[in-house]
Write a protein that holds these residues in place. Structure first.
Motif, PDB file in Angstrom:
ATOM      1  N   LEU A 149       0.826  -1.206   0.000  1.00 59.02           N
ATOM      2  CA  LEU A 149       0.000   0.000   0.000  1.00 59.02           C
ATOM      3  C   LEU A 149       0.859   1.254   0.000  1.00 59.02           C
ATOM      4  O   LEU A 149       0.566   2.218  -0.702  1.00 59.02           O
ATOM      5  N   ILE A 150       1.928   1.249   0.769  1.00 55.79           N
ATOM      6  CA  ILE A 150       2.779   2.426   0.880  1.00 55.79           C
ATOM      7  C   ILE A 150       4.059   2.277   0.060  1.00 55.79           C
ATOM      8  O   ILE A 150       4.552   3.220  -0.521  1.00 55.79           O
ATOM      9  N   ALA A 151       4.595   1.060  -0.025  1.00 56.28           N
ATOM     10  CA  ALA A 151       5.867   0.883  -0.710  1.00 56.28           C
ATOM     11  C   ALA A 151       5.721   0.961  -2.218  1.00 56.28           C
ATOM     12  O   ALA A 151       6.641   1.351  -2.909  1.00 56.28           O
ATOM     13  N   ASN A 152       4.589   0.577  -2.735  1.00 51.49           N
ATOM     14  CA  ASN A 152       4.352   0.611  -4.170  1.00 51.49           C
ATOM     15  C   ASN A 152       4.196   2.053  -4.633  1.00 51.49           C
ATOM     16  O   ASN A 152       3.647   2.879  -3.911  1.00 51.49           O
ATOM     17  N   PRO A 153       4.673   2.418  -5.838  1.00 48.40           N
ATOM     18  CA  PRO A 153       4.523   3.806  -6.292  1.00 48.40           C
ATOM     19  C   PRO A 153       3.087   4.235  -6.476  1.00 48.40           C
ATOM     20  O   PRO A 153       2.797   5.402  -6.648  1.00 48.40           O
ATOM     21  N   THR A 154       2.159   3.279  -6.435  1.00 47.22           N
ATOM     22  CA  THR A 154       0.752   3.655  -6.542  1.00 47.22           C
ATOM     23  C   THR A 154       0.193   4.092  -5.200  1.00 47.22           C
ATOM     24  O   THR A 154      -0.957   4.502  -5.120  1.00 47.22           O
ATOM     25  N   GLY A 155       0.980   4.011  -4.129  1.00 54.22           N
ATOM     26  CA  GLY A 155       0.441   4.249  -2.804  1.00 54.22           C
ATOM     27  C   GLY A 155       0.807   5.573  -2.181  1.00 54.22           C
ATOM     28  O   GLY A 155       0.878   5.675  -0.966  1.00 54.22           O
ATOM     29  N   ARG A 156       1.061   6.595  -2.957  1.00 54.52           N
ATOM     30  CA  ARG A 156       1.433   7.893  -2.406  1.00 54.52           C
ATOM     31  C   ARG A 156       0.268   8.523  -1.646  1.00 54.52           C
ATOM     32  O   ARG A 156      -0.898   8.375  -2.018  1.00 54.52           O
ATOM     33  N   ILE A 157       0.578   9.237  -0.568  1.00 53.37           N
ATOM     34  CA  ILE A 157      -0.438   9.901   0.251  1.00 53.37           C
ATOM     35  C   ILE A 157      -0.560  11.355  -0.188  1.00 53.37           C
ATOM     36  O   ILE A 157       0.436  12.030  -0.413  1.00 53.37           O
ATOM     37  N   PHE A 158      -1.797  11.834  -0.295  1.00 50.64           N
ATOM     38  CA  PHE A 158      -2.054  13.215  -0.679  1.00 50.64           C
ATOM     39  C   PHE A 158      -2.850  13.913   0.423  1.00 50.64           C
ATOM     40  O   PHE A 158      -3.619  13.283   1.147  1.00 50.64           O
ATOM     41  N   GLN A 159      -2.690  15.229   0.513  1.00 49.31           N
ATOM     42  CA  GLN A 159      -3.366  16.021   1.537  1.00 49.31           C
ATOM     43  C   GLN A 159      -4.072  17.198   0.889  1.00 49.31           C
ATOM     44  O   GLN A 159      -3.510  17.862   0.014  1.00 49.31           O
ATOM     45  N   ASN A 160      -5.327  17.464   1.307  1.00 48.15           N
ATOM     46  CA  ASN A 160      -6.024  18.638   0.785  1.00 48.15           C
ATOM     47  C   ASN A 160      -5.816  19.826   1.716  1.00 48.15           C
ATOM     48  O   ASN A 160      -5.118  19.727   2.733  1.00 48.15           O
ATOM     49  N   SER A 161      -6.418  20.959   1.379  1.00 47.66           N
ATOM     50  CA  SER A 161      -6.181  22.194   2.132  1.00 47.66           C
ATOM     51  C   SER A 161      -6.740  22.145   3.545  1.00 47.66           C
ATOM     52  O   SER A 161      -6.356  22.953   4.393  1.00 47.66           O
ATOM     53  N   LEU A 198      -6.168  13.479   4.639  1.00 46.85           N
ATOM     54  CA  LEU A 198      -5.241  12.651   3.880  1.00 46.85           C
ATOM     55  C   LEU A 198      -6.022  11.665   3.022  1.00 46.85           C
ATOM     56  O   LEU A 198      -7.065  11.155   3.428  1.00 46.85           O
ATOM     57  N   PHE A 199      -5.483  11.365   1.841  1.00 46.89           N
ATOM     58  CA  PHE A 199      -6.124  10.434   0.916  1.00 46.89           C
ATOM     59  C   PHE A 199      -5.078   9.469   0.390  1.00 46.89           C
ATOM     60  O   PHE A 199      -3.950   9.857   0.083  1.00 46.89           O
ATOM     61  N   THR A 209      -3.982   9.990  -7.700  1.00 45.64           N
ATOM     62  CA  THR A 209      -2.899  10.570  -8.494  1.00 45.64           C
ATOM     63  C   THR A 209      -2.594  12.019  -8.144  1.00 45.64           C
ATOM     64  O   THR A 209      -1.479  12.485  -8.380  1.00 45.64           O
ATOM     65  N   CYS A 210      -3.566  12.760  -7.604  1.00 43.76           N
ATOM     66  CA  CYS A 210      -3.313  14.181  -7.329  1.00 43.76           C
ATOM     67  C   CYS A 210      -4.488  14.776  -6.563  1.00 43.76           C
ATOM     68  O   CYS A 210      -5.629  14.314  -6.684  1.00 43.76           O
ATOM     69  N   ILE A 211      -4.212  15.779  -5.758  1.00 43.56           N
ATOM     70  CA  ILE A 211      -5.235  16.692  -5.229  1.00 43.56           C
ATOM     71  C   ILE A 211      -4.727  18.084  -5.546  1.00 43.56           C
ATOM     72  O   ILE A 211      -3.654  18.483  -5.074  1.00 43.56           O
ATOM     73  N   ASN A 212      -5.466  18.837  -6.339  1.00 42.89           N
ATOM     74  CA  ASN A 212      -4.945  20.135  -6.769  1.00 42.89           C
ATOM     75  C   ASN A 212      -5.208  21.208  -5.721  1.00 42.89           C
ATOM     76  O   ASN A 212      -5.756  20.943  -4.641  1.00 42.89           O
ATOM     77  N   ARG A 213      -4.838  22.420  -6.035  1.00 41.93           N
ATOM     78  CA  ARG A 213      -4.908  23.525  -5.070  1.00 41.93           C
ATOM     79  C   ARG A 213      -6.327  23.840  -4.635  1.00 41.93           C
ATOM     80  O   ARG A 213      -6.544  24.461  -3.585  1.00 41.93           O
TER      81      ARG A 213
END
Length: 233
Positions: free
Chosen positions: A51-63, A67-68, A112-116
């Protein structure tokens, strides 16, 4: 670590001490180093390294500090989906309402992303989806294989970036040898293919990076299948 080599793709440590003396990395004989707090539906993150080690498992944060993370790798599809934490990662809840439809229910999903503006982007099988707060609906905004000619197709966490002016950039990943880069200037609603290389020199995009210290920002695209870095001009 003395058990081989590995890559930590992302780290989120909001409550760590200033010298990181209270941080520990756990691992076992074959897995990449990893560390994660909390549980998902009774499954301890520390038992699912992918979940975390794979490149698909990056954590994203919104304003708002939420966390997602996507859960694409667990063999039990009942745990696949996108998870959200509102307490710095101590507890996680799957976005159930967002995936009530049969189309993406229990599918392997990659954030994949959370934008501004807190728009959430995630992907499945080479298709990019877009969801605005409160994240209860989504739309299909980009298909990197509309003709169905590619195999093993993905849009990975590290293959989507936001430029300082809000422009979004995506690099395509597939088994066939083709490099494609897409851009959006309307917060991901529509996309244009801005670069294609079908020469076979490289295979696919592994990462997109942005140097914000230049004006305009410089985009770097890391490619596999021969190894190379493309630079925007």
């Amino acid at each position: 670590r003395n058990e081989g080599f590995g890559v930590v793709n992302d780290v989120y440590l909001p409550l760590a001490s200033s010298d990181f003396s209270d941080v520990r990395v756990k691992g076992n004989s074959i897995d990449i180093p990893y560390v994660m707090r909390g549980r998902i539906d009774g499954i301890d993150f520390l038992q699912d390294t992918r979940l975390i080690a794979n490149p698909t498992g990056r954590i994203f944060q919104n304003s708002e500090g939420s966390l997602f993370v996507g859960h694409p790798s667990n063999p039990n599809s009942n745990y696949c989906g996108i998870y959200k934490s509102d307490d710095f990662g101590s507890t996680w809840n799957r976005l159930e309402e967002l995936f009530e439809s049969a189309e993406l229910k229990n599918k392997a999903l990659i954030v994949t992303c959370i934008n501004r503006n807190d728009v959430l982007f995630f992907s499945h099988n080479g298709i990019l989806y877009r969801s605005e707060k409160p994240y209860t609906t989504y739309t299909n905004v980009l298909d990197i294989d509309p003709d169905g000619v590619y195999t093993g197709k993905f849009i990975l966490s590290g293959c989507m970036r936001e430029l300082p002016d809000g422009t979004l950039v995506v690099g395509a990943y597939q088994n066939e040898r083709s490099i494609r880069v897409y851009m959006s200037s309307d917060e991901g609603n529509t996309w244009s293919n801005v670069y294609t290389d079908n020469s076979g020199t490289y295979q696919h995009v592994h990462g997109v990076y942005v140097d914000k210290n230049t004006n305009p920002a410089t985009i770097y695209v890391g490619c596999d299948g021969g190894g190379g870095i493309l630079k925007s001009t």
